[in-house]
Design a protein around this motif. Structure first.
Motif, PDB file in Angstrom:
ATOM      1  N   UNK A 499      -9.663  31.846  25.963  1.00 32.02           N
ATOM      2  CA  UNK A 499     -10.642  30.884  26.475  1.00 32.02           C
ATOM      3  C   UNK A 499     -12.058  31.252  26.055  1.00 32.02           C
ATOM      4  N   UNK A 500     -12.380  32.540  26.170  1.00 32.40           N
ATOM      5  CA  UNK A 500     -13.719  32.997  25.770  1.00 32.40           C
ATOM      6  C   UNK A 500     -13.944  32.747  24.284  1.00 32.40           C
ATOM      7  N   UNK A 501     -12.932  33.069  23.465  1.00 36.53           N
ATOM      8  CA  UNK A 501     -13.049  32.867  22.026  1.00 36.53           C
ATOM      9  C   UNK A 501     -13.220  31.377  21.694  1.00 36.53           C
ATOM     10  N   UNK A 502     -12.426  30.524  22.358  1.00 37.52           N
ATOM     11  CA  UNK A 502     -12.529  29.089  22.089  1.00 37.52           C
ATOM     12  C   UNK A 502     -13.900  28.547  22.482  1.00 37.52           C
ATOM     13  N   UNK A 503     -14.416  28.988  23.640  1.00 39.77           N
ATOM     14  CA  UNK A 503     -15.739  28.538  24.076  1.00 39.77           C
ATOM     15  C   UNK A 503     -16.821  28.957  23.089  1.00 39.77           C
ATOM     16  N   UNK A 504     -16.705  30.162  22.565  1.00 43.66           N
ATOM     17  CA  UNK A 504     -17.701  30.625  21.597  1.00 43.66           C
ATOM     18  C   UNK A 504     -17.615  29.833  20.300  1.00 43.66           C
ATOM     19  N   UNK A 510     -21.254  23.539  17.783  1.00 46.07           N
ATOM     20  CA  UNK A 510     -22.338  22.706  18.298  1.00 46.07           C
ATOM     21  C   UNK A 510     -23.679  23.117  17.704  1.00 46.07           C
ATOM     22  N   UNK A 511     -23.900  24.418  17.597  1.00 46.03           N
ATOM     23  CA  UNK A 511     -25.148  24.910  16.983  1.00 46.03           C
ATOM     24  C   UNK A 511     -25.222  24.479  15.527  1.00 46.03           C
ATOM     25  N   UNK A 512     -24.097  24.603  14.815  1.00 48.76           N
ATOM     26  CA  UNK A 512     -24.078  24.197  13.398  1.00 48.76           C
ATOM     27  C   UNK A 512     -24.357  22.703  13.258  1.00 48.76           C
ATOM     28  N   UNK A 513     -23.753  21.903  14.170  1.00 44.32           N
ATOM     29  CA  UNK A 513     -23.998  20.453  14.107  1.00 44.32           C
ATOM     30  C   UNK A 513     -25.464  20.135  14.365  1.00 44.32           C
ATOM     31  N   UNK A 514     -26.083  20.808  15.319  1.00 41.15           N
ATOM     32  CA  UNK A 514     -27.499  20.586  15.590  1.00 41.15           C
ATOM     33  C   UNK A 514     -28.362  20.945  14.387  1.00 41.15           C
ATOM     34  N   UNK A 541     -34.344  19.531  17.458  1.00 39.57           N
ATOM     35  CA  UNK A 541     -32.978  19.968  17.180  1.00 39.57           C
ATOM     36  C   UNK A 541     -32.929  21.409  16.714  1.00 39.57           C
ATOM     37  N   UNK A 542     -33.886  21.788  15.813  1.00 41.36           N
ATOM     38  CA  UNK A 542     -33.929  23.178  15.351  1.00 41.36           C
ATOM     39  C   UNK A 542     -34.214  24.136  16.501  1.00 41.36           C
TER      40      UNK A 542
END
Length: 562
Positions: A499-504, A510-514, A541-542
């Motif tokens: 779960x921790x790995x998936x959340x990260x 999400x950061x890459x998409x932003x 966004x940055x």
């Protein structure tokens, strides 16, 4: 000896404790404030002004000494839990205690006469006013019964129950104020100490233990350390039931005996060997082991003259100790960790640190060097390893280890036994290793294993519920209501990590998409509000992506898996 109870007569100790506990609690608060622990009793949890927060062990020991023998004994009980409390505090609380003031003879006389329903001079031909042994919970006096029979009378000390009752509210308050900051739960520790204190003062149990040891046939050749087998025999006294009750007990005493240190160092070596073998082979050990509990009779035999304040481990716990000894002898850390819970102790879910610490401890103590280490240094090494590894001993097993150390110090009470002497085998350690080997052989003997199996199988109550349970299972099967569940011991921890790995990973996407979206906005949008030549939407966004990236990096670093 049978317990004598009278439903109409008030309990002497209960009457004594009528208003006593409240005054004792006030006294505890006053002494605690004197030594810098007054913040526990204040409404605001702040240290007293000018209080020295260092040297906690010294201040605890001094406060216990000011409060009296019962609290000093509580400190010794805490010292035995060095598997949980810091070693410096445990060492300070376990220091040699100050001499205990004896209970006045008038109180002893009143207790004996009240319990035995007669006057002292009618019960005994002579009764020494000077106590033979003075302990925190009991004290003993030499006496002579009619017919010139030497005897030893053990009496409960007064005021102990009042002190024990006063400990409960103080422990509960400490738990509410400091529970999360302490290595042990104060309420549980005090409750266990109160239970053990009541057990130690139970004269009926001392009589039952003597009967058990006599039935086991331990007298001939028991406790041998030296080469003279005759001098190593342990004689068990007889209980004079007509002169015993719930708060006093009378034992047979050897004629013309030498007791304690007067018996000599060699005799105390035999006494130490007897106490060690008694603990490791039969599970019977003294909570307050002092030389005065043994005497040398006129026939040269060793007597256990004062068998009060004893504990007895149950057979299942002794079987667990046998498995622990067997694993330690093989230096098998994995088997040692598996066997540890069978002794009543606990191990952490993640036992990697415990295995590492135990492997290091066995490397120090194991192999051909067992006999060169003192029991004192071995106890310290083992308890340090358990504390650093997060394991916890069962309280009575911890007390048994302290009793073994006390037995080692019987011949040399003032010697420094913390540092082993290279090339020299210690008799007490050799006796302990031999007794541990005997315990392992006994519990692994095929006849013993078969006997335990037959004893369990022969229990009628074991099968009493089987017909009803079988009927219930068949009924559920007929109705189609049987539910089968599978549980994997390590699956929950694996799911948590996944779960921790998936959340990260989601956070990183999400950061890459932003970042990608902000770059596109900054590149293709020429109109509207701009910051540093970049569209405001791209700039925001940055910034958001940078903040989220820092948060992700901090979380990974704090987890220690960068």
């Amino acid at each position: 000896m049978e317990k004598e109870t009278d439903a109409t007569a008030p309990e002497p100790e209960a009457a004594e404790a009528g208003g006593g506990p409240a005054r004792t609690v006030t006294r505890i608060a006053r002494v605690g404030a004197r030594y810098g622990f007054g913040f526990v009793f204040r409404k605001r949890l702040v240290p007293a002004r000018g209080a020295d927060l260092s040297r906690i062990g010294v201040r605890l020991r001094r406060s216990f000494e000011d409060l009296g023998p019962t609290f000093v004994e509580f400190g010794r009980y805490l010292a035995a839990r060095a598997d949980a409390i810091p070693p410096d505090i445990a060492a300070e609380l376990g220091r040699k205690r100050l001499p205990i003031s004896p209970m006045p003879f008038e109180e002893v006389r009143e207790t004996v006469e009240r319990e035995l329903h007669s006057e002292l001079f009618r019960l005994y031909v002579s009764f020494d006013e000077t106590p033979h042994r003075v302990g925190p919970l009991t004290q003993s006096h030499r006496a002579t019964l009619p017919g010139d029979r030497p005897a030893l009378v053990v009496v409960r000390r007064s005021g102990v129950r009042r002190d024990l009752l006063a400990m409960r509210p103080v422990a509960d308050l400490t738990r509410r104020r400091l529970g999360g900051q302490l290595p042990l739960d104060p309420s549980e520790v005090v409750a266990d100490f109160i239970s053990q204190s009541g057990h130690r003062r139970d004269m009926y149990f001392a009589s039952q233990t003597l009967r058990r040891l006599r039935d086991a046939g331990l007298s001939p050749g028991f406790g041998e350390i030296g080469t003279d087998r005759d001098a190593s025999r342990l004689r068990l006294p007889t209980v004079y039931r007509s002169h015993s009750a719930s708060r006093c007990i009378t034992f047979e005493r050897p004629p013309d005996g030498l007791s304690g240190l007067r018996a000599g160092r060699e005799a105390m070596q035999h006494a130490a060997g007897a106490a060690i073998r008694l603990a490791l082979t039969e599970g019977v050990f003294f909570a307050d082991l002092v030389p005065e509990r043994f005497e040398i009779g006129g026939d040269g035999l060793l007597w256990m003259s004062d068998p009060t304040e004893v504990f007895s481990l149950d057979p299942e716990r002794m079987r667990g100790l046998a498995e622990v000894f067997a694993a330690a002898r093989r230096e098998d850390v994995d088997a040692l960790v598996r066997a540890f819970p069978t002794t009543g102790g606990s191990v952490p879910a993640d036992d990697l640190a415990l295995r590492r610490e135990l492997r290091e401890a066995l490397g120090v103590l194991g192999g051909p060097l067992w006999g060169e280490h003192t029991l004192t240094s071995a106890q310290r090494t083992v308890l340090d390893a358990l504390r650093r590894g997060g394991a916890r001993l069962q309280p009575e097993v911890a007390l048994m280890l302290s009793s073994l150390v006390a037995a080692e110090k019987l011949p040399e009470p003032d010697a420094d036994l913390t540092v082993p002497e290279p090339g020299r085998e210690r008799p007490a350690t050799v006796a302990a290793v031999a007794a541990g080997g005997e315990l392992v052989e006994r519990h692994r003997d095929p006849l013993n294993v078969a006997g335990r199996f037959v004893q369990k199988v022969a229990r009628p109550d074991l099968y009493a519920e089987y017909p009803r349970q079988l009927h219930s299972v068949l009924s559920e099967l007929q109705d189609g209501e049987i539910e089968v569940r599978f549980r994997h011991g390590g699956l929950d921890q694996l799911i948590s990590k996944v779960d921790i790995l998936a959340n990260r990973l989601v956070f990183a996407f999400l950061i890459a998409a932003l970042i990608v979206g902000s770059s596109m906005l900054g590149t293709f949008v020429d109109t509207g509000l701009q910051v540093l030549g970049v569209s405001i939407f791209g700039f925001v966004g940055f910034v958001v992506a940078a903040v989220m990236g820092v948060m992700l990096l901090v979380g990974i670093i704090r987890s220690g898996r960068l």
